[in-house]
Design a protein around this motif. Structure first.
Motif, PDB file in Angstrom:
ATOM      1  N   LEU A  36     -14.525 -25.893   0.609  1.00 29.42           N
ATOM      2  CA  LEU A  36     -13.662 -25.974   1.815  1.00 29.42           C
ATOM      3  C   LEU A  36     -14.337 -25.074   3.049  1.00 29.42           C
ATOM      4  CD1 LEU A  36     -10.308 -25.349   0.278  1.00 29.42           C
ATOM      5  CD2 LEU A  36     -11.011 -27.412   1.192  1.00 29.42           C
ATOM      6  N   LEU A  37     -15.199 -24.018   2.531  1.00 31.77           N
ATOM      7  CA  LEU A  37     -15.647 -23.357   3.606  1.00 31.77           C
ATOM      8  C   LEU A  37     -17.047 -23.955   4.248  1.00 31.77           C
ATOM      9  CD1 LEU A  37     -15.277 -19.715   1.756  1.00 31.77           C
ATOM     10  CD2 LEU A  37     -14.025 -20.558   3.720  1.00 31.77           C
ATOM     11  N   THR A  38     -17.530 -24.681   3.542  1.00 38.84           N
ATOM     12  CA  THR A  38     -18.788 -25.187   3.939  1.00 38.84           C
ATOM     13  C   THR A  38     -18.486 -26.614   4.649  1.00 38.84           C
ATOM     14  OG1 THR A  38     -19.372 -26.180   1.775  1.00 38.84           O
ATOM     15  CG2 THR A  38     -20.244 -23.912   2.195  1.00 38.84           C
ATOM     16  N   SER A  39     -17.176 -27.078   4.631  1.00 35.84           N
ATOM     17  CA  SER A  39     -16.846 -28.256   5.419  1.00 35.84           C
ATOM     18  C   SER A  39     -16.712 -28.101   6.874  1.00 35.84           C
ATOM     19  CB  SER A  39     -15.734 -28.779   4.714  1.00 35.84           C
ATOM     20  OG  SER A  39     -14.564 -28.097   4.988  1.00 35.84           O
ATOM     21  N   THR A  40     -16.944 -29.204   7.594  1.00 35.98           N
ATOM     22  CA  THR A  40     -16.781 -29.076   9.020  1.00 35.98           C
ATOM     23  C   THR A  40     -15.769 -30.251   9.342  1.00 35.98           C
ATOM     24  OG1 THR A  40     -19.057 -28.313   9.364  1.00 35.98           O
ATOM     25  CG2 THR A  40     -17.814 -29.370  11.244  1.00 35.98           C
ATOM     26  N   ASN A  41     -14.537 -30.041   9.953  1.00 37.78           N
ATOM     27  CA  ASN A  41     -13.666 -30.907  10.303  1.00 37.78           C
ATOM     28  C   ASN A  41     -13.198 -31.800   9.279  1.00 37.78           C
ATOM     29  OD1 ASN A  41     -13.437 -29.882  13.067  1.00 37.78           O
ATOM     30  ND2 ASN A  41     -15.426 -31.444  13.379  1.00 37.78           N
TER      31      ASN A  41
END
Length: 396
Positions: A36-41
């Motif tokens: 989740l933290l390394t996802s973008t949009n």
């Protein structure tokens, strides 16, 4: 001496097992947080939409709200790509019309709120079913830690899959057969949204003469099918039947990916066994497992052990079963552990419980990178050990 280390597994005591569970729970939580933290949009670092498979259910809901045909593959592809496109990727929708009333409400929500609602509701139902089994088996362990540590749970979460829902319905239904047969039947009937995982249920119910549960299941299944007709029209069943051949071809050809699947058929295909021979062996198992279940249940009062046997055999009886479906094994694992703790663990039980519990964390990477399918063997061991315990109940 070497085999005794595995056969007895006396080194796997309560403290060590608890430590492994906490470690697995932390790894799962860290993995989910990292995703989740390394996802973008809402797109992860590998370019996949968070929830991956859920886009198929959400798209189907949107199409149903708009009055479109969810079984029109080209229209389904186009509807998915209106929201998100990853070249070469498409998540098909092969579920029967009975499942449509479940996905229809999703179409009224944006994607991410729908995903959150889906996982919260179905995950809550699965947790409730696990706690009910714990109570029935006399277990007082940390259910939340066990669920957090169980690898199929994180696979289901990251895929946005139906596994929590189906496991809750089948697990809850089979637990309630003796005490609340009509409610058990309703839950089992609703589980026909994924029929391949319920192949052993009618065998066990018929063999043990659970007529009220059978009637409840039949009524619920027919009611759900009728509800789909009422809301979406009778043509929806013909449309679904028209694409079932496509689903069968996808299983046989490996379009879905044999490494993601955990059936005997998929394991044999992964190591290069020709399709016809692999399917023949799968058919042999698909006949042998129900025969074993029928013999164990024949004219006997239904017990949680019989329910555990049905759920342990479910992944063996079908060629189409994936790693996230392994949340079903939570119930036979709990049963086997409870019996071992109460009566002493028999040979191979400790190591089989531990290995099957953790296996999904390693099964797909091993299959993809080394071409080694471990799940069919572990699932066979689990089924045989549960069967041995059920036989012990019968003899007693």
């Amino acid at each position: 001496m070497g085999w005794d280390v595995l056969r007895k597994a006396e080194w796997l005591g309560a403290e060590r097992a608890r430590g492994y569970l906490v470690l697995l729970a932390l790894v799962n939580a860290a993995t989910l947080a990292f995703l989740l933290l390394t996802s973008t949009n809402g797109i992860d670092r590998n370019g996949f939409l968070i929830g991956t498979d859920f886009i198929s259910f959400w798209t189907s809901g949107r199409m149903l709200v708009a009055g479109a045909n969810v079984y029109d593959t080209l229209a389904h592809v186009a509807a998915q790509r209106e929201f998100y496109t990853l070249p070469g990727e498409y998540t098909a929708f092969f579920y029967p019309p009975s499942f449509l009333p479940f996905v229809w409400p999703l179409g009224f929500l944006p994607y991410f709120p729908a995903l959150a609602a889906w996982l919260t509701l179905t995950g809550g139902a699965f947790l409730a079913a696990v706690r009910a089994w714990f109570a029935a088996l006399g277990l007082k362990g940390p259910a939340l830690v066990l669920i957090a540590a169980f690898p199929p749970v994180i696979v289901t979460l990251t895929h946005g899959q139906t596994s929590f829902l189906v496991a809750a319905l089948l697990g809850g239904g089979l637990l309630l057969v003796r005490e609340r047969p009509w409610l058990a039947g309703v839950l089992i009937g609703l589980a026909t949204i994924k029929p391949q995982l319920g192949l052993l249920v009618p065998v066990a119910l018929l063999a043990s003469g659970q007529w009220r549960t059978i009637a409840g299941a039949g009524g619920a299944a027919l009611g759900l099918a009728g509800l789909a007709i009422l809301i979406f029209g009778p043509q929806v069943w013909a449309d679904w039947l028209a694409i079932t051949q496509t689903a069968s071809s996808a299983t046989d050809s490996g379009t879905i990916g044999f490494a993601k699947m955990v059936s005997l058929f998929a394991g044999l295909r992964l190591i290069g066994v020709p399709s016809g021979f692999a399917m023949a062996l799968q058919v042999g198992v698909t006949i042998a497992v129900p025969a074993t279940v029928a013999a164990a249940c024949w004219r006997r009062s239904f017990t949680p052990g019989m329910g555990a046997l049905v759920l342990a055999g479910a992944p063996l009886a079908t060629p189409f079963v994936l790693d996230y479906d392994m949340v079903l094994t939570a119930f036979p694992l709990a049963y086997l552990f409870a019996r071992g703790r109460a009566e002493g663990f028999a040979d191979w039980e400790r190591i089989t419980i531990a290995a099957t519990f953790a296996a999904v964390a390693f099964a797909r990477p091993l299959a993809i990178n080394a071409g080694v399918p471990i799940m069919p063997l572990l699932l066979t061991l689990l089924f045989l050990l549960v069967w041995r315990r059920v036989r012990g109940e019968i003899a007693a």
